[in-house]
Design an enzyme around this catalytic site. Structure first.
Site, PDB file in Angstrom:
ATOM      1  CG  HIS A 161      -2.238   0.729   0.907  1.00 12.42           C
ATOM      2  ND1 HIS A 161      -2.723   1.732   1.702  1.00 12.42           N
ATOM      3  CD2 HIS A 161      -3.114   0.619  -0.110  1.00 12.42           C
ATOM      4  CE1 HIS A 161      -3.848   2.200   1.196  1.00 12.42           C
ATOM      5  NE2 HIS A 161      -4.099   1.537   0.089  1.00 12.42           N
ATOM      6  CG  HIS A 201       0.382   0.915  10.052  1.00 16.48           C
ATOM      7  ND1 HIS A 201      -0.379   0.751   8.925  1.00 16.48           N
ATOM      8  CD2 HIS A 201       1.674   0.643   9.662  1.00 16.48           C
ATOM      9  CE1 HIS A 201       0.403   0.421   7.902  1.00 16.48           C
ATOM     10  NE2 HIS A 201       1.661   0.325   8.324  1.00 16.48           N
ATOM     11  CG  MET A 241      -9.364   1.221  17.219  1.00 14.61           C
ATOM     12  SD  MET A 241      -8.017   2.140  16.442  1.00 14.61           S
ATOM     13  CE  MET A 241      -7.373   3.025  17.834  1.00 14.61           C
ATOM     14  N   GLY A 242     -10.552   0.981  12.931  1.00  9.86           N
ATOM     15  CA  GLY A 242     -11.006   0.405  11.666  1.00  9.86           C
ATOM     16  C   GLY A 242     -11.698   1.436  10.798  1.00  9.86           C
ATOM     17  CG  PHE A 243     -14.731   3.466  11.061  1.00  9.10           C
ATOM     18  CD1 PHE A 243     -15.654   3.619  10.035  1.00  9.10           C
ATOM     19  CD2 PHE A 243     -14.899   2.447  11.985  1.00  9.10           C
ATOM     20  CE1 PHE A 243     -16.738   2.765   9.943  1.00  9.10           C
ATOM     21  CE2 PHE A 243     -15.988   1.588  11.897  1.00  9.10           C
ATOM     22  CZ  PHE A 243     -16.913   1.742  10.876  1.00  9.10           C
ATOM     23  CG  HIS A 282      -6.548   5.158   4.784  1.00 13.69           C
ATOM     24  ND1 HIS A 282      -5.653   5.760   3.934  1.00 13.69           N
ATOM     25  CD2 HIS A 282      -6.087   3.909   5.017  1.00 13.69           C
ATOM     26  CE1 HIS A 282      -4.689   4.898   3.655  1.00 13.69           C
ATOM     27  NE2 HIS A 282      -4.930   3.768   4.303  1.00 13.69           N
ATOM     28  NE  ARG A 297      -6.338  -1.173   1.688  1.00 14.05           N
ATOM     29  CZ  ARG A 297      -5.437  -0.778   2.590  1.00 14.05           C
ATOM     30  NH1 ARG A 297      -4.298  -1.421   2.693  1.00 14.05           N
ATOM     31  NH2 ARG A 297      -5.675   0.246   3.379  1.00 14.05           N
ATOM     32  CG  ASP A 317      -6.461  -2.759   9.706  1.00 15.60           C
ATOM     33  OD1 ASP A 317      -6.028  -3.786   9.164  1.00 15.60           O
ATOM     34  OD2 ASP A 317      -5.753  -1.780   9.979  1.00 15.60           O
ATOM     35  NE  ARG A 372       1.398  -3.905   3.175  1.00 13.71           N
ATOM     36  CZ  ARG A 372       0.721  -2.819   3.561  1.00 13.71           C
ATOM     37  NH1 ARG A 372       1.358  -1.831   4.156  1.00 13.71           N
ATOM     38  NH2 ARG A 372      -0.582  -2.701   3.332  1.00 13.71           N
ATOM     39  NE  ARG A 395      19.676  14.843   9.748  1.00 13.29           N
ATOM     40  CZ  ARG A 395      19.293  15.749  10.619  1.00 13.29           C
ATOM     41  NH1 ARG A 395      18.137  16.384  10.475  1.00 13.29           N
ATOM     42  NH2 ARG A 395      20.047  16.040  11.652  1.00 13.29           N
TER      43      ARG A 395
HETATM   44  N1  ACO Z   1     -12.802   7.632  14.678  1.00 11.23           N
HETATM   45  C1  ACO Z   1     -13.253   8.863  15.030  1.00 11.23           C
HETATM   46  N2  ACO Z   1     -12.783   9.996  14.474  1.00 11.23           N
HETATM   47  C2  ACO Z   1     -11.855   9.883  13.518  1.00 11.23           C
HETATM   48  C3  ACO Z   1     -11.378   8.642  13.084  1.00 11.23           C
HETATM   49  C4  ACO Z   1     -11.862   7.486  13.718  1.00 11.23           C
HETATM   50  N3  ACO Z   1     -11.426   6.284  13.377  1.00 11.23           N
HETATM   51  N4  ACO Z   1     -10.452   8.825  12.118  1.00 11.23           N
HETATM   52  C5  ACO Z   1     -10.372  10.139  11.937  1.00 11.23           C
HETATM   53  N5  ACO Z   1     -11.224  10.790  12.781  1.00 11.23           N
HETATM   54  C6  ACO Z   1     -11.415  12.214  12.887  1.00 11.23           C
HETATM   55  C7  ACO Z   1     -10.304  12.834  13.751  1.00 11.23           C
HETATM   56  O1  ACO Z   1     -10.656  12.856  15.110  1.00 11.23           O
HETATM   57  C8  ACO Z   1     -10.176  14.205  13.158  1.00 11.23           C
HETATM   58  O2  ACO Z   1     -11.211  14.985  13.649  1.00 11.23           O
HETATM   59  P1  ACO Z   1     -10.965  16.539  13.983  1.00 11.23           P
HETATM   60  O3  ACO Z   1     -10.564  17.159  12.674  1.00 11.23           O
HETATM   61  O4  ACO Z   1     -12.274  16.990  14.511  1.00 11.23           O
HETATM   62  O5  ACO Z   1      -9.856  16.572  14.988  1.00 11.23           O
HETATM   63  C9  ACO Z   1     -10.434  13.967  11.668  1.00 11.23           C
HETATM   64  O6  ACO Z   1     -11.247  12.802  11.603  1.00 11.23           O
HETATM   65  C10 ACO Z   1      -9.170  13.778  10.863  1.00 11.23           C
HETATM   66  O7  ACO Z   1      -8.469  12.667  11.420  1.00 11.23           O
HETATM   67  P2  ACO Z   1      -6.898  12.578  11.597  1.00 11.23           P
HETATM   68  O8  ACO Z   1      -6.595  11.622  12.692  1.00 11.23           O
HETATM   69  O9  ACO Z   1      -6.322  13.966  11.717  1.00 11.23           O
HETATM   70  O10 ACO Z   1      -6.481  11.993  10.201  1.00 11.23           O
HETATM   71  P3  ACO Z   1      -5.150  11.264   9.897  1.00 11.23           P
HETATM   72  O11 ACO Z   1      -5.053  11.216   8.433  1.00 11.23           O
HETATM   73  O12 ACO Z   1      -4.022  11.854  10.646  1.00 11.23           O
HETATM   74  O13 ACO Z   1      -5.396   9.813  10.548  1.00 11.23           O
HETATM   75  C11 ACO Z   1      -5.854   7.572  10.933  1.00 11.23           C
HETATM   76  C12 ACO Z   1      -5.674   8.660   9.874  1.00 11.23           C
HETATM   77  C13 ACO Z   1      -4.663   7.586  11.907  1.00 11.23           C
HETATM   78  C14 ACO Z   1      -5.898   6.220  10.229  1.00 11.23           C
HETATM   79  C15 ACO Z   1      -7.159   7.830  11.709  1.00 11.23           C
HETATM   80  O14 ACO Z   1      -8.238   7.827  10.822  1.00 11.23           O
HETATM   81  C16 ACO Z   1      -7.387   6.826  12.829  1.00 11.23           C
HETATM   82  O15 ACO Z   1      -6.861   7.003  13.933  1.00 11.23           O
HETATM   83  N6  ACO Z   1      -8.145   5.720  12.553  1.00 11.23           N
HETATM   84  C17 ACO Z   1      -8.316   4.631  13.505  1.00 11.23           C
HETATM   85  C18 ACO Z   1      -7.135   3.676  13.449  1.00 11.23           C
HETATM   86  C19 ACO Z   1      -7.188   2.778  12.237  1.00 11.23           C
HETATM   87  O16 ACO Z   1      -8.223   2.223  11.894  1.00 11.23           O
HETATM   88  N7  ACO Z   1      -6.015   2.627  11.601  1.00 11.23           N
HETATM   89  C20 ACO Z   1      -5.873   1.742  10.437  1.00 11.23           C
HETATM   90  C21 ACO Z   1      -5.481   2.551   9.224  1.00 11.23           C
HETATM   91  S1  ACO Z   1      -5.478   1.537   7.755  1.00 11.23           S
HETATM   92  C22 ACO Z   1      -4.098   0.602   7.876  1.00 11.23           C
HETATM   93  O17 ACO Z   1      -3.125   0.925   8.500  1.00 11.23           O
HETATM   94  C23 ACO Z   1      -4.141  -0.718   7.175  1.00 11.23           C
END
Ligand code: ACO
Length: 374
Positions: free
Chosen positions: A186, A221, A256-258, A260, A269, A311, A336, A355
């Protein structure tokens, strides 16, 4: 914070890659130019692993040779089996995977050779042996005898066999294969970027993959697939789901699972994996988690416009297949390894030390006082 700082490297393009292309605007993902969905439909995981490592899909002779090498390299050294036997039973299997790959680096005769040929051979050895190491730990920690790999079985069949002593029906193996294909690669995600960063100092592939595993473990992640299952177990039954998710949103919890970093209107996917999750739930005659899945997803999209990532469906799928929850992210690892290895080789082929800079915000220059004056 200064305008110039791009925390989390948000939106920064740091290099070029030929391995995969993530296209959020059309909700698509390609590996070496092939749509991941098509690969799920027409290929076994071994073909996709070959594609990612060798830049093209194999013909039947190339595939047979690749599979033969993969099968011949599955077994571990006596030393590594012994080390796994002596690991604390409570260790997280991601830490077991990380340590096992690190030990493989100690044992590999080509560790210090980072030529393209040696890297390809080492990538294949890590790819073949890591499932065996994980399955060995799976057995040992529950007091069962280790089951050695079997050459007559495919990559996925063999993993089930080494964990459970038997191979499930072919529809379950296919669903597992599909999950591995979708997890294989990915682009510049955090674990891949970690692997490339380690490689950029001209360090070796075992070290880079060890670091990538540590990175993948985190709940933001790969670790999210385990967190999804913990969440679903907490919700327990569909009747509780609405209240649970509304409460989580009220408390501003991260679900979790939401979400990206790249896909903002849905992970390419998910539709394929959702379909196979449904198939597995049907075979297992257990729709509990599917119902919970749909309720939570609907509310997340309606209330927050945040879509599931891959996920979300893999978590409950692996649960229904019989895997312990803490083995979900290790399954992600065994797939992966292909993507990481391809990126490591790509980094070596056109290396530039990674760097970046930081904007300093600590103490101003201070005079050192001698110990007796402080
Ligand atoms: N649940 C609730 N709110 C969420 C979620 C979530 N899963 N994901 C994003 N948001 C909200 C954030 O709180 C933020 O809100 P705000 O602007 O009011 O503060 C906004 O959406 C933007 O989210 P960020 O975290 O700034 O976006 P970023 O691109 O940095 O994060 C991430 C992406 C880390 C994947 C995030 O969506 C998250 O924490 N998800 C849950 C963990 C997860 O499922 N990870 C798997 C990723 S896929 C993979 O690795 C295969």
């Amino acid at each position: 914070m200064s305008d110039e700082i791009k925390k989390g490297l948000l939106g920064i393009v740091v290099d070029e890659t030929e391995v995969s292309k993530v296209m959020p605007e059309i909700n698509s993902l390609t590996y070496r130019g092939y749509a991941a969905q098509d690969l799920c439909e027409y290929c076994r995981f071994e073909e996709v692993a070959y594609l990612i490592l060798n830049k093209d899909l194999p013909n039947s002779i190339q595939l047979r040779k690749f599979e033969k090498e993969e099968k011949n390299n599955r077994d571990l050294s006596k030393n590594l089996y012994e080390i796994i036997k002596h690991m604390p039973k409570k260790s997280h299997p991601m830490d077991v995977a990380r340590t096992a790959v690190s030990v493989m680096g100690l044992e590999d005769k080509e560790t210090s050779d980072s030529s393209p040929e040696a890297n390809m051979r080492k990538a294949l050895r890590i790819f073949s042996k890591t499932p065996t190491a994980l399955a060995a730990f799976y057995r040992i920690r529950s007091g069962k005898k280790i089951i050695k790999p079997k050459k007559s079985l495919s990559f996925s069949e063999n993993f089930f066999y080494m964990c459970f002593g038997k191979v499930p029906q072919k529809e379950i193996v296919k669903a597992f294969d599909v999950s591995l294909i979708l997890y294989a690669e990915h682009s510049f995600n955090v674990s891949t970027f970690t692997a490339r960063t380690i490689t950029s100092s001209l360090s070796d592939i075992h070290g880079a993959i060890t670091g990538a595993i540590a990175s993948l473990k985190g709940p933001l992640h790969g670790g999210a697939n385990e967190e999804v299952m913990h969440m679903m177990k907490k919700i327990k039954k569909p009747a509780n789901a609405l209240k649970w998710i509304n409460n989580a949103l009220k408390n501003k919890d991260v679900v979790m699972g939401f979400g990206h970093r790249v896909y903002k209107s849905g992970d390419s996917r998910v539709p394929t994996m959702r379909e196979y999750f449904g198939k597995v739930a049907k075979i297992k005659k257990d729709k509990t988690f599917e119902k919970i899945y749909d309720i939570v997803e609907k509310v997340m999209i309606k209330e927050k416009n945040i879509h599931p990532n891959v996920d979300y469906p893999t978590g409950p799928t692996y649960h229904l297949m019989g895997f312990d929850t803490d083995f979900f992210t290790p399954i992600f690892v065994i797939s992966r390894i292909t993507g990481w290895s391809a990126h490591i080789m790509e980094q070596h082929a056109a290396n530039k030390l990674i760097r970046p800079l930081a904007s300093y915000k600590g103490n101003k220059h201070r005079k050192v006082m001698q110990l007796n004056q402080r």
